[in-house]
Design an enzyme around this catalytic site. Structure first.
Site, PDB file in Angstrom:
ATOM      1  N   ASN A  45       0.798  -1.245   0.000  1.00 56.38           N
ATOM      2  CA  ASN A  45       0.000   0.000   0.000  1.00 56.38           C
ATOM      3  C   ASN A  45       0.825   1.286   0.000  1.00 56.38           C
ATOM      4  O   ASN A  45       0.260   2.370   0.144  1.00 56.38           O
ATOM      5  CB  ASN A  45      -1.015   0.020   1.153  1.00 56.38           C
ATOM      6  CG  ASN A  45      -2.056  -1.055   0.971  1.00 56.38           C
ATOM      7  OD1 ASN A  45      -2.436  -1.363  -0.164  1.00 56.38           O
ATOM      8  ND2 ASN A  45      -2.493  -1.661   2.052  1.00 56.38           N
ATOM      9  N   GLY A  84       4.920  -4.687 -11.560  1.00 49.95           N
ATOM     10  CA  GLY A  84       4.497  -5.663 -10.546  1.00 49.95           C
ATOM     11  C   GLY A  84       3.380  -6.520 -11.095  1.00 49.95           C
ATOM     12  O   GLY A  84       3.134  -6.552 -12.310  1.00 49.95           O
ATOM     13  N   ASP A 119      -0.811  -8.306 -10.417  1.00 48.51           N
ATOM     14  CA  ASP A 119      -2.185  -7.805 -10.355  1.00 48.51           C
ATOM     15  C   ASP A 119      -2.475  -7.040  -9.062  1.00 48.51           C
ATOM     16  O   ASP A 119      -3.201  -6.044  -9.076  1.00 48.51           O
ATOM     17  CB  ASP A 119      -3.159  -8.987 -10.474  1.00 48.51           C
ATOM     18  CG  ASP A 119      -3.008  -9.694 -11.805  1.00 48.51           C
ATOM     19  OD1 ASP A 119      -2.765  -9.004 -12.808  1.00 48.51           O
ATOM     20  OD2 ASP A 119      -3.106 -10.935 -11.830  1.00 48.51           O
ATOM     21  N   GLU A 142      -3.483  -1.835  -6.451  1.00 43.99           N
ATOM     22  CA  GLU A 142      -3.089  -0.779  -5.504  1.00 43.99           C
ATOM     23  C   GLU A 142      -3.037   0.581  -6.177  1.00 43.99           C
ATOM     24  O   GLU A 142      -3.528   1.586  -5.660  1.00 43.99           O
ATOM     25  CB  GLU A 142      -1.675  -1.105  -4.995  1.00 43.99           C
ATOM     26  CG  GLU A 142      -1.571  -1.138  -3.524  1.00 43.99           C
ATOM     27  CD  GLU A 142      -0.117  -1.092  -3.076  1.00 43.99           C
ATOM     28  OE1 GLU A 142       0.534  -0.068  -3.262  1.00 43.99           O
ATOM     29  OE2 GLU A 142       0.337  -2.098  -2.523  1.00 43.99           O
ATOM     30  N   GLY A 162       4.740  -9.860 -11.871  1.00 42.03           N
ATOM     31  CA  GLY A 162       4.065 -10.523 -10.742  1.00 42.03           C
ATOM     32  C   GLY A 162       4.012 -12.027 -10.953  1.00 42.03           C
ATOM     33  O   GLY A 162       4.818 -12.588 -11.706  1.00 42.03           O
ATOM     34  N   THR A 199       0.851 -13.822 -11.634  1.00 45.53           N
ATOM     35  CA  THR A 199      -0.157 -14.195 -12.628  1.00 45.53           C
ATOM     36  C   THR A 199      -0.184 -13.194 -13.779  1.00 45.53           C
ATOM     37  O   THR A 199      -0.329 -13.573 -14.933  1.00 45.53           O
ATOM     38  CB  THR A 199      -1.567 -14.237 -11.990  1.00 45.53           C
ATOM     39  OG1 THR A 199      -1.497 -14.918 -10.747  1.00 45.53           O
ATOM     40  CG2 THR A 199      -2.562 -14.928 -12.891  1.00 45.53           C
ATOM     41  N   ASP A 230      -8.648  -9.273  -7.417  1.00 46.63           N
ATOM     42  CA  ASP A 230      -7.384  -9.109  -8.145  1.00 46.63           C
ATOM     43  C   ASP A 230      -6.240  -9.782  -7.390  1.00 46.63           C
ATOM     44  O   ASP A 230      -5.114  -9.273  -7.349  1.00 46.63           O
ATOM     45  CB  ASP A 230      -7.063  -7.620  -8.377  1.00 46.63           C
ATOM     46  CG  ASP A 230      -8.073  -6.958  -9.303  1.00 46.63           C
ATOM     47  OD1 ASP A 230      -8.835  -7.679  -9.954  1.00 46.63           O
ATOM     48  OD2 ASP A 230      -8.081  -5.714  -9.356  1.00 46.63           O
TER      49      ASP A 230
HETATM   50  N1  LIG Z   1       7.685  -3.344  -0.858  1.00 48.65           N
HETATM   51  C1  LIG Z   1       6.668  -4.174  -0.639  1.00 48.65           C
HETATM   52  N2  LIG Z   1       6.749  -5.116   0.345  1.00 48.65           N
HETATM   53  C2  LIG Z   1       5.729  -5.990   0.557  1.00 48.65           C
HETATM   54  N3  LIG Z   1       4.578  -5.997  -0.174  1.00 48.65           N
HETATM   55  C3  LIG Z   1       4.457  -5.093  -1.151  1.00 48.65           C
HETATM   56  C4  LIG Z   1       5.480  -4.133  -1.429  1.00 48.65           C
HETATM   57  N4  LIG Z   1       5.068  -3.353  -2.459  1.00 48.65           N
HETATM   58  C5  LIG Z   1       3.840  -3.804  -2.806  1.00 48.65           C
HETATM   59  N5  LIG Z   1       3.473  -4.841  -2.040  1.00 48.65           N
HETATM   60  C6  LIG Z   1       2.234  -5.662  -2.103  1.00 48.65           C
HETATM   61  O1  LIG Z   1       2.551  -6.920  -2.695  1.00 48.65           O
HETATM   62  C7  LIG Z   1       1.334  -7.477  -3.194  1.00 48.65           C
HETATM   63  C8  LIG Z   1       1.596  -8.467  -4.309  1.00 48.65           C
HETATM   64  O2  LIG Z   1       2.327  -7.876  -5.306  1.00 48.65           O
HETATM   65  P1  LIG Z   1       2.157  -8.165  -6.848  1.00 48.65           P
HETATM   66  O3  LIG Z   1       0.757  -8.123  -7.260  1.00 48.65           O
HETATM   67  O4  LIG Z   1       3.093  -7.214  -7.528  1.00 48.65           O
HETATM   68  O5  LIG Z   1       2.756  -9.644  -7.031  1.00 48.65           O
HETATM   69  P2  LIG Z   1       2.106 -11.082  -7.020  1.00 48.65           P
HETATM   70  O6  LIG Z   1       1.030 -11.183  -6.012  1.00 48.65           O
HETATM   71  O7  LIG Z   1       3.241 -12.037  -6.923  1.00 48.65           O
HETATM   72  O8  LIG Z   1       1.533 -11.190  -8.479  1.00 48.65           O
HETATM   73  P3  LIG Z   1       0.025 -11.449  -9.030  1.00 48.65           P
HETATM   74  O9  LIG Z   1      -0.860 -10.446  -8.333  1.00 48.65           O
HETATM   75  O10 LIG Z   1       0.151 -11.173 -10.493  1.00 48.65           O
HETATM   76  O11 LIG Z   1      -0.332 -12.848  -8.729  1.00 48.65           O
HETATM   77  C9  LIG Z   1       0.523  -6.285  -3.648  1.00 48.65           C
HETATM   78  O12 LIG Z   1      -0.787  -6.437  -3.185  1.00 48.65           O
HETATM   79  C10 LIG Z   1       1.177  -5.083  -3.004  1.00 48.65           C
HETATM   80  O13 LIG Z   1       0.248  -4.382  -2.189  1.00 48.65           O
HETATM   81  C1  LIG Z   2      -6.675 -29.414 -12.409  1.00 49.79           C
HETATM   82  C2  LIG Z   2      -6.273 -28.437 -13.423  1.00 49.79           C
HETATM   83  C3  LIG Z   2      -6.290 -27.149 -12.798  1.00 49.79           C
HETATM   84  C4  LIG Z   2      -6.050 -26.074 -13.778  1.00 49.79           C
HETATM   85  C5  LIG Z   2      -6.546 -24.816 -13.225  1.00 49.79           C
HETATM   86  C6  LIG Z   2      -6.160 -23.687 -14.080  1.00 49.79           C
HETATM   87  C7  LIG Z   2      -6.895 -22.496 -13.676  1.00 49.79           C
HETATM   88  C8  LIG Z   2      -6.104 -21.263 -13.942  1.00 49.79           C
HETATM   89  C9  LIG Z   2      -6.896 -20.082 -13.625  1.00 49.79           C
HETATM   90  C10 LIG Z   2      -6.056 -18.897 -13.353  1.00 49.79           C
HETATM   91  C11 LIG Z   2      -6.829 -17.801 -12.687  1.00 49.79           C
HETATM   92  C12 LIG Z   2      -6.911 -16.606 -13.515  1.00 49.79           C
HETATM   93  C13 LIG Z   2      -7.628 -15.512 -12.828  1.00 49.79           C
HETATM   94  C14 LIG Z   2      -6.674 -14.496 -12.328  1.00 49.79           C
HETATM   95  C15 LIG Z   2      -6.798 -13.989 -11.136  1.00 49.79           C
HETATM   96  C16 LIG Z   2      -5.864 -12.970 -10.588  1.00 49.79           C
HETATM   97  O1  LIG Z   2      -6.621 -11.870 -10.200  1.00 49.79           O
HETATM   98  C17 LIG Z   2      -5.129 -13.510  -9.365  1.00 49.79           C
HETATM   99  C18 LIG Z   2      -4.071 -12.529  -8.920  1.00 49.79           C
HETATM  100  O2  LIG Z   2      -3.057 -12.440  -9.824  1.00 49.79           O
HETATM  101  N1  LIG Z   2      -4.508 -14.773  -9.613  1.00 49.79           N
HETATM  102  C19 LIG Z   2      -5.037 -15.942  -9.216  1.00 49.79           C
HETATM  103  C20 LIG Z   2      -4.258 -17.169  -9.519  1.00 49.79           C
HETATM  104  O3  LIG Z   2      -6.096 -15.984  -8.633  1.00 49.79           O
END
Ligand SMILES: Nc1ncnc2c1ncn2[C@@H]1O[C@H](COP(=O)(O)OP(=O)(O)OP(=O)(O)O)[C@@H](O)[C@H]1O
Ligand SMILES: CCCCCCCCCCCCC/C=C/[C@@H](O)[C@H](CO)NC(C)=O
Ligand SMILES: [Ca+2]
Length: 471
Positions: free
Chosen positions: A104, A127, A129, A134, A171, A173, A440
């Site tokens: 945040n 970064g 999602d 954020e 990130g 995903t 997200d």
């Molecule tokens: N310096 C920091 N230290 C710890 N957490 C942080 C920092 N900066 C941001 N964040 C938080 O880290 C969380 C996750 O980050 P981010 O979405 O970039 O990566 P991810 O969760 O690995 O990827 P995805 O969302 O694509 O799955 C965000 O919700 C953000 O609020």
């Molecule tokens: C048994 C086979 C299992 C296969 C399942 C595949 C499903 C993949 C679906 C991915 C989820 C996509 C939605 C994305 C959501 C994002 O908001 C979130 C944050 O990055 N990511 C996830 C993984 O929830």
């Protein structure tokens, strides 16, 4: 992209960088070198190209960049320094870079900015999602506060932000990036930013008890995805692998949750969740959707806008669900290249509400597997999908009394508006298990929510900004 002086080996040559489209929606930055007969002609060419580039006022010149060093594989800073910063530099874009120090940090920093954002043409998120969410939060909240819009009102009409958000994927995903660009390649993202591309996006605002919780631009998921994200948060140190492990564990536990979903079907949009159409740049469904919505609402009072704007009829579905998913966009990502709802639109003002009822493990496995291939994941008797403008979810122990089924639509609207839903059971009643929502990729520790989708378009008038800058 940009003309630059060339020193060796031909003193009368100059090089132009340009964007070349490659396979799988990737963009590459290429160079082409021209040779001139003399120095004077070379200078004329460079000047002409530079002057023409300067006229492209939708291109950013100054960007505010936030890097989350903590997301994904912890490579955000490396990705930015190695792959993105050199391209911004070549394109003559100046940047202010902030490396976040906590969750945040970026949101709070943006919220605290008043006039200070005026010098920027956009905000760049390096970064995943959660980080995009954020930054979206910071910008949208800042804009609503500036315009005195009460975000706690579920029916508030959001004022569009004046700045665009660029996403450099770093990130786990990177669903928002992949869904909007068709790839999660940082160079492609940087090039889209440099050439000034923009895409309006649907934003889903989420409330509980007339209190604003969050905005969502990808997946709002209860049950399966809520549980996967809750479990994976404890395994953050594993990086992206945490989703696979938590996914298998959650799948095996086969939890289901009881509740009711009330929703307003999006009757007037052109698309349907199963029409096999794909939302691409210049999509006619999105253009039609935002045009008809604006036209319809133009002459109405605020109250009428809420009632008409939300569609005509509330529908309700009750039962035991393995998953309740609201996909504001397709939610395509490398794990699921077509996404949770392949025909969802980026900016049509709707979300696809996917309800997966309790079924066998085998059935659910087949449904999940279809997220990864070309088969129709909605073609199961236990799955239904609705395109909606707004919805509310009540878990079993807070369910809306049956008597509401006899309510007129306008009475139902009033109750939603005033949040007149109260738990109908008492403390001694059996409390059914509840899940969390994932928004997200971040956890919302609430089960009962109200959600409404609106299209968010950046209002940046580049030419106006240009004039301001010149003054
Ligand atoms: N310096 C920091 N230290 C710890 N957490 C942080 C920092 N900066 C941001 N964040 C938080 O880290 C969380 C996750 O980050 P981010 O979405 O970039 O990566 P991810 O969760 O690995 O990827 P995805 O969302 O694509 O799955 C965000 O919700 C953000 O609020
Ligand atoms: C048994 C086979 C299992 C296969 C399942 C595949 C499903 C993949 C679906 C991915 C989820 C996509 C939605 C994305 C959501 C994002 O908001 C979130 C944050 O990055 N990511 C996830 C993984 O929830
Ligand atoms: Ca949509």
């Amino acid at each position: 992209m940009v003309a630059k002086q060339h020193t060796k080996p031909d003193p009368h040559a100059f090089t132009v960088c340009y964007v070349r489209r490659s396979a799988h929606h990737r963009w590459l930055c290429c160079d082409i070198t021209f040779s001139c007969p003399n120095q004077g002609l070379r200078q004329q060419w460079i000047q002409a190209i530079s002057e023409n580039l300067a006229l492209l006022s939708h291109r950013p010149r100054c960007l505010l960049v936030y890097i989350n060093p903590h997301g994904g594989r912890h490579l955000a800073k490396w990705i930015y320094d190695r792959k993105v910063a050199p391209l911004f530099c070549r394109a003559g874009i100046s940047t202010d870079v902030i490396i976040t120090e906590r969750a945040n940090h970026a949101r709070d920093h943006l919220r605290a900015q008043h006039g200070d954002l005026k010098k920027y043409d956009g905000v760049v998120c390096v970064g995943g999602d959660g980080m995009v969410n954020e930054i979206l939060h910071g910008l949208v909240s800042r804009t609503q506060t500036d315009h005195r819009v009460d975000q706690n009102q579920p029916d508030a009409h959001l004022v569009p932000c004046s700045l665009r958000i660029g996403i450099i994927p770093a990130g786990s995903t990177d669903c928002i990036c992949y869904t909007t660009m068709g790839t999660n390649d940082p160079v492609t993202s940087a090039l889209h930013i440099i050439v000034g591309d923009s895409q309006p996006m649907d934003v889903c605002s989420v409330h509980n008890n007339n209190t604003f919780l969050k905005y969502s631009v990808s997946l709002l998921g209860y049950g399966f995805y809520g549980d996967v994200l809750t479990d994976s948060e404890k395994k953050r140190w594993m990086g992206p692998l945490r989703y696979d492990l938590a996914g298998v564990k959650t799948f095996l536990s086969h939890n289901y949750y009881e509740g009711s979903i009330w929703f307003v079907p999006a009757q007037e949009t052109q698309g349907q969740p199963r029409d096999q159409e794909q939302c691409l740049a210049g999509c006619h469904v999105c253009q039609q959707g935002s045009y008809s919505e604006k036209k319809k609402l133009k002459h109405l009072s605020e109250d009428e806008k809420f009632i008409k704007g939300s569609g005509s009829e509330w529908c309700v579905v009750r039962g035991k669900f393995l998953a309740v998913n609201a996909a504001t966009v397709s939610c395509a990502c490398p794990r699921s290249p077509r996404g949770l709802s392949p025909s969802a639109h980026l900016a049509d003002g709707t979300a696809d509400l996917i309800l997966v009822r309790k079924c066998s493990r085998f059935g659910f496995f087949r449904h999940l597997l279809r997220h990864t291939n070309a088969d129709d994941q909605f073609d199961h008797p236990f799955v239904e999908v609705h395109r909606v403008r707004r919805f509310l979810f009540q878990p079993k122990n807070q369910e809306v009394s049956d008597s509401t089924e006899d309510l007129s639509d306008s009475e139902m609207e009033k109750r939603v508006k005033t949040n007149a839903f109260r738990p109908i059971c008492h403390a001694s009643d059996d409390i059914t298990a509840q899940s969390n929502w994932t928004c997200d990729g971040e956890i919302l520790p609430h089960a009962a929510i109200q959600a409404a989708v609106s299209v968010m378009n950046s209002t940046t008038n580049a030419r106006q900004k240009e004039r301001q800058r010149e003054k």
